[in-house]
Design a protein around this motif. Structure first.
Motif, PDB file in Angstrom:
ATOM      1  N   ILE A 137       0.832  -1.199   0.000  1.00 25.60           N
ATOM      2  CA  ILE A 137       0.000   0.000   0.000  1.00 25.60           C
ATOM      3  C   ILE A 137       0.869   1.252   0.000  1.00 25.60           C
ATOM      4  CG2 ILE A 137      -1.596   1.347   1.420  1.00 25.60           C
ATOM      5  CD1 ILE A 137      -2.932  -1.267   2.237  1.00 25.60           C
ATOM      6  N   GLU A 138       1.954   1.241   0.771  1.00 26.87           N
ATOM      7  CA  GLU A 138       2.858   2.387   0.810  1.00 26.87           C
ATOM      8  C   GLU A 138       3.483   2.624  -0.557  1.00 26.87           C
ATOM      9  OE1 GLU A 138       4.650   5.685   2.418  1.00 26.87           O
ATOM     10  OE2 GLU A 138       3.118   4.383   3.304  1.00 26.87           O
ATOM     11  N   ASP A 139       3.858   1.569  -1.234  1.00 25.04           N
ATOM     12  CA  ASP A 139       4.429   1.699  -2.573  1.00 25.04           C
ATOM     13  C   ASP A 139       3.387   2.258  -3.551  1.00 25.04           C
ATOM     14  OD1 ASP A 139       6.779   0.830  -4.463  1.00 25.04           O
ATOM     15  OD2 ASP A 139       4.982  -0.008  -5.404  1.00 25.04           O
ATOM     16  N   MET A 140       2.164   1.734  -3.481  1.00 27.75           N
ATOM     17  CA  MET A 140       1.099   2.215  -4.364  1.00 27.75           C
ATOM     18  C   MET A 140       0.792   3.684  -4.078  1.00 27.75           C
ATOM     19  SD  MET A 140      -1.314  -1.191  -4.101  1.00 27.75           S
ATOM     20  CE  MET A 140      -2.713  -0.487  -4.966  1.00 27.75           C
ATOM     21  N   ARG A 141       0.818   4.052  -2.792  1.00 27.22           N
ATOM     22  CA  ARG A 141       0.551   5.445  -2.412  1.00 27.22           C
ATOM     23  C   ARG A 141       1.640   6.368  -2.981  1.00 27.22           C
ATOM     24  NH1 ARG A 141      -2.290   8.160   1.733  1.00 27.22           N
ATOM     25  NH2 ARG A 141      -2.024  10.367   1.288  1.00 27.22           N
ATOM     26  N   GLY A 142       2.889   5.914  -2.928  1.00 32.76           N
ATOM     27  CA  GLY A 142       3.979   6.719  -3.475  1.00 32.76           C
ATOM     28  C   GLY A 142       3.847   6.918  -4.978  1.00 32.76           C
ATOM     29  N   ASP A 154      -6.565  13.317 -11.708  1.00 32.81           N
ATOM     30  CA  ASP A 154      -7.181  14.502 -11.123  1.00 32.81           C
ATOM     31  C   ASP A 154      -7.299  14.337  -9.608  1.00 32.81           C
ATOM     32  OD1 ASP A 154     -10.092  13.494 -10.389  1.00 32.81           O
ATOM     33  OD2 ASP A 154      -9.620  12.709 -12.395  1.00 32.81           O
ATOM     34  N   PRO A 155      -7.452  15.460  -8.880  1.00 27.88           N
ATOM     35  CA  PRO A 155      -7.504  15.407  -7.414  1.00 27.88           C
ATOM     36  C   PRO A 155      -8.620  14.521  -6.868  1.00 27.88           C
ATOM     37  CG  PRO A 155      -7.108  17.648  -8.153  1.00 27.88           C
ATOM     38  CD  PRO A 155      -7.411  16.842  -9.385  1.00 27.88           C
ATOM     39  N   GLN A 156      -9.764  14.473  -7.519  1.00 26.49           N
ATOM     40  CA  GLN A 156     -10.862  13.659  -7.010  1.00 26.49           C
ATOM     41  C   GLN A 156     -10.530  12.174  -7.084  1.00 26.49           C
ATOM     42  OE1 GLN A 156     -13.657  14.642  -5.422  1.00 26.49           O
ATOM     43  NE2 GLN A 156     -13.935  12.444  -5.039  1.00 26.49           N
ATOM     44  N   THR A 157      -9.950  11.754  -8.200  1.00 30.58           N
ATOM     45  CA  THR A 157      -9.529  10.351  -8.330  1.00 30.58           C
ATOM     46  C   THR A 157      -8.455  10.030  -7.295  1.00 30.58           C
ATOM     47  OG1 THR A 157     -10.015  10.368 -10.701  1.00 30.58           O
ATOM     48  CG2 THR A 157      -8.548   8.634  -9.899  1.00 30.58           C
ATOM     49  N   TYR A 158      -7.551  10.982  -7.110  1.00 34.76           N
ATOM     50  CA  TYR A 158      -6.492  10.805  -6.108  1.00 34.76           C
ATOM     51  C   TYR A 158      -7.093  10.590  -4.719  1.00 34.76           C
ATOM     52  CZ  TYR A 158      -2.580  12.003  -3.024  1.00 34.76           C
ATOM     53  OH  TYR A 158      -1.622  11.991  -2.024  1.00 34.76           O
ATOM     54  N   LYS A 159      -8.090  11.435  -4.363  1.00 34.75           N
ATOM     55  CA  LYS A 159      -8.692  11.314  -3.040  1.00 34.75           C
ATOM     56  C   LYS A 159      -9.431   9.990  -2.881  1.00 34.75           C
ATOM     57  CE  LYS A 159     -11.679  13.668   0.281  1.00 34.75           C
ATOM     58  NZ  LYS A 159     -12.292  12.412   0.736  1.00 34.75           N
ATOM     59  N   LEU A 161      -8.825   7.145  -4.334  1.00 30.95           N
ATOM     60  CA  LEU A 161      -7.869   6.045  -4.200  1.00 30.95           C
ATOM     61  C   LEU A 161      -7.152   6.083  -2.856  1.00 30.95           C
ATOM     62  CD1 LEU A 161      -6.396   5.981  -7.817  1.00 30.95           C
ATOM     63  CD2 LEU A 161      -7.925   4.305  -6.769  1.00 30.95           C
ATOM     64  N   THR A 162      -6.749   7.251  -2.401  1.00 26.47           N
ATOM     65  CA  THR A 162      -6.059   7.337  -1.109  1.00 26.47           C
ATOM     66  C   THR A 162      -6.990   6.957   0.032  1.00 26.47           C
ATOM     67  OG1 THR A 162      -6.519   9.722  -1.039  1.00 26.47           O
ATOM     68  CG2 THR A 162      -4.351   9.028  -1.845  1.00 26.47           C
ATOM     69  N   ASP A 163      -8.268   7.327  -0.079  1.00 25.96           N
ATOM     70  CA  ASP A 163      -9.235   6.912   0.946  1.00 25.96           C
ATOM     71  C   ASP A 163      -9.345   5.383   0.982  1.00 25.96           C
ATOM     72  OD1 ASP A 163      -9.740   9.503   1.629  1.00 25.96           O
ATOM     73  OD2 ASP A 163     -11.649   9.657   0.540  1.00 25.96           O
ATOM     74  N   ALA A 164      -9.309   4.765  -0.175  1.00 28.75           N
ATOM     75  CA  ALA A 164      -9.364   3.300  -0.224  1.00 28.75           C
ATOM     76  C   ALA A 164      -8.126   2.687   0.412  1.00 28.75           C
ATOM     77  CB  ALA A 164      -9.487   2.831  -1.673  1.00 28.75           C
ATOM     78  N   PHE A 165      -6.954   3.288   0.158  1.00 29.57           N
ATOM     79  CA  PHE A 165      -5.724   2.776   0.748  1.00 29.57           C
ATOM     80  C   PHE A 165      -5.765   2.841   2.271  1.00 29.57           C
ATOM     81  CE2 PHE A 165      -3.174   4.145  -3.241  1.00 29.57           C
ATOM     82  CZ  PHE A 165      -3.624   3.015  -3.915  1.00 29.57           C
ATOM     83  N   GLU A 166      -6.403   3.880   2.792  1.00 32.81           N
ATOM     84  CA  GLU A 166      -6.409   4.125   4.231  1.00 32.81           C
ATOM     85  C   GLU A 166      -7.544   3.416   4.954  1.00 32.81           C
ATOM     86  OE1 GLU A 166      -6.510   8.333   4.428  1.00 32.81           O
ATOM     87  OE2 GLU A 166      -4.482   8.595   3.618  1.00 32.81           O
ATOM     88  N   THR A 167      -8.445   2.788   4.208  1.00 34.69           N
ATOM     89  CA  THR A 167      -9.575   2.087   4.824  1.00 34.69           C
ATOM     90  C   THR A 167      -9.242   0.604   4.972  1.00 34.69           C
ATOM     91  OG1 THR A 167     -11.137   3.622   3.793  1.00 34.69           O
ATOM     92  CG2 THR A 167     -12.023   1.540   4.642  1.00 34.69           C
ATOM     93  N   PRO A 168      -9.179   0.102   6.202  1.00 34.75           N
ATOM     94  CA  PRO A 168      -8.839  -1.320   6.399  1.00 34.75           C
ATOM     95  C   PRO A 168      -9.789  -2.239   5.637  1.00 34.75           C
ATOM     96  CG  PRO A 168      -8.785  -0.143   8.485  1.00 34.75           C
ATOM     97  CD  PRO A 168      -9.368   0.802   7.476  1.00 34.75           C
TER      98      PRO A 168
END
Length: 339
Positions: A137-142, A154-159, A161-168
């Motif tokens: 997940i850290e690699d994907m986030r980077g 775009d920022p919305q897609t970024y948000k 995806l990052t929300d998905a990374f941070e959700t267990p």
């Protein structure tokens, strides 16, 4: 290899366990989860896990090829351990540790033995697995941050995806079933080679039987602060600035393991109730400091630190009845309701 042997895969070799037997034969063993105290245990009945190194074939049958390869390593270092124990006696290693005078070939056998004890354990596998998803997940986030900075998303897609990374539970990793068997031998070879290239070998002898053995017998010291000692799996797969990514392809994984091993200060393993085998990294400042600390710490304190750290990572501990630490473990187990 008999059918029974092919099912009972030994992590801790008989030649090591036998050195901790009582004078009349047999080991005293304490297991936890649940707590059980066993007496007069034969070495071959301790330190095994059923089908630990078996490979499940597509049709559901089992292949023991991996165990047969690892079984060939069981005798690695046995003669050299005998030599190290004799050296500790002859060199008066009770006063302070002595560097082992051993030719390169025999030293390599000893380091291969230690490498197998670091890599074959269930704790190592657990840490290997636990580190996979967070580092992925850290690699994907980077990579996602890089794409945002480059204007590729775009920022919305970024948000999103990052929300998905941070959700267990949102990101899952389907690990190959035979992943541990596939990497075991290459990892052992890599660890053994790095120990051979970087470490000096020493022994510390104790007049009394102060040491025990356990499911995780090797204690790794990342620095000269011995209170920070840990199992090999905890050391290698720690969540630090440069975490090992266990999901990487083999060559990258081995390079990351090699880089982490270069940073260790020292390691220790009890090879009989009176003898502690240690390896000091000659290429790091903390390696030299660790050797100095080992020479200054009283015998009971050094043995106690290694015993506590080894048993703390293990599901079982074994030793002699006249070992004070072993007696304390037995007493504690009974207080916890052990039969």
């Amino acid at each position: 290899m008999t059918a029974n042997q092919s099912v009972r895969h030994h992590i801790n070799p008989r030649h090591l366990l036998a050195r901790f037997e009582n004078d009349g034969g047999g080991l005293t063993v304490v297991r936890r989860s649940p707590w059980i105290v066993l007496h007069n245990q034969a070495p071959e009945s301790v330190g095994y896990i059923k089908r630990h190194n078996s490979r499940r074939n597509p049709g559901g049958s089992w292949s023991d090829e991996g165990e047969q390869i690892l079984a060939n390593m069981d005798a690695a270092g046995a003669a050299e351990i005998d030599e190290a124990i004799r050296f500790g006696i002859d060199a008066d290693a009770e006063s302070h540790p002595r560097l082992l005078d051993m030719d390169l070939e025999h030293r390599a056998n000893l380091q291969l033995f230690v490498a197998t004890m670091m890599v074959r354990t269930p704790s190592f596998r657990a840490r290997f697995d636990e580190s996979a998803l967070p580092t992925l997940i850290e690699d994907m986030r980077g990579r996602l941050d890089e794409r945002l900075a480059a204007g590729e998303i775009d920022p919305q897609t970024y948000k999103t995806l990052t929300d998905a990374f941070e959700t267990p539970g949102q990101v899952k990793l389907d690990a190959p079933e035979n992943r541990h068997v596939d990497v075991m031998v290459p990892l052992i070879a890599k660890v053994a080679m790095r120990l051979h290239l970087d470490t000096l070998v020493g022994v510390r002898r104790f007049a009394e039987p102060l040491l025990v053995t356990a499911g995780e017998p090797v204690v790794v010291f990342p620095s000269a602060d011995f209170s920070q000692g840990r199992s090999a799996g905890e050391f290698l797969f720690a969540a630090d600035e440069s975490p090992i990514q266990s999901w990487q392809e083999m060559s990258t994984l081995l390079d990351q393991v090699d880089a982490k091993l270069r940073t260790l200060a020292a390691l220790a393993i009890a090879i009989d109730p009176h003898t502690l085998l240690m390896m000091f990294n000659a290429d790091t400042d903390d390696g030299g400091k660790s050797a100095f600390v080992t020479s200054r710490v009283p015998a009971e304190a050094l043995a106690g630190v290694v015993n506590v750290l080894a048993t703390g990572s293990s599901l079982w501990v074994a030793g002699r009845d006249d070992c004070e630490f072993m007696a304390l473990i037995v007493k504690s187990a009974h207080e916890y309701g052990a039969s």
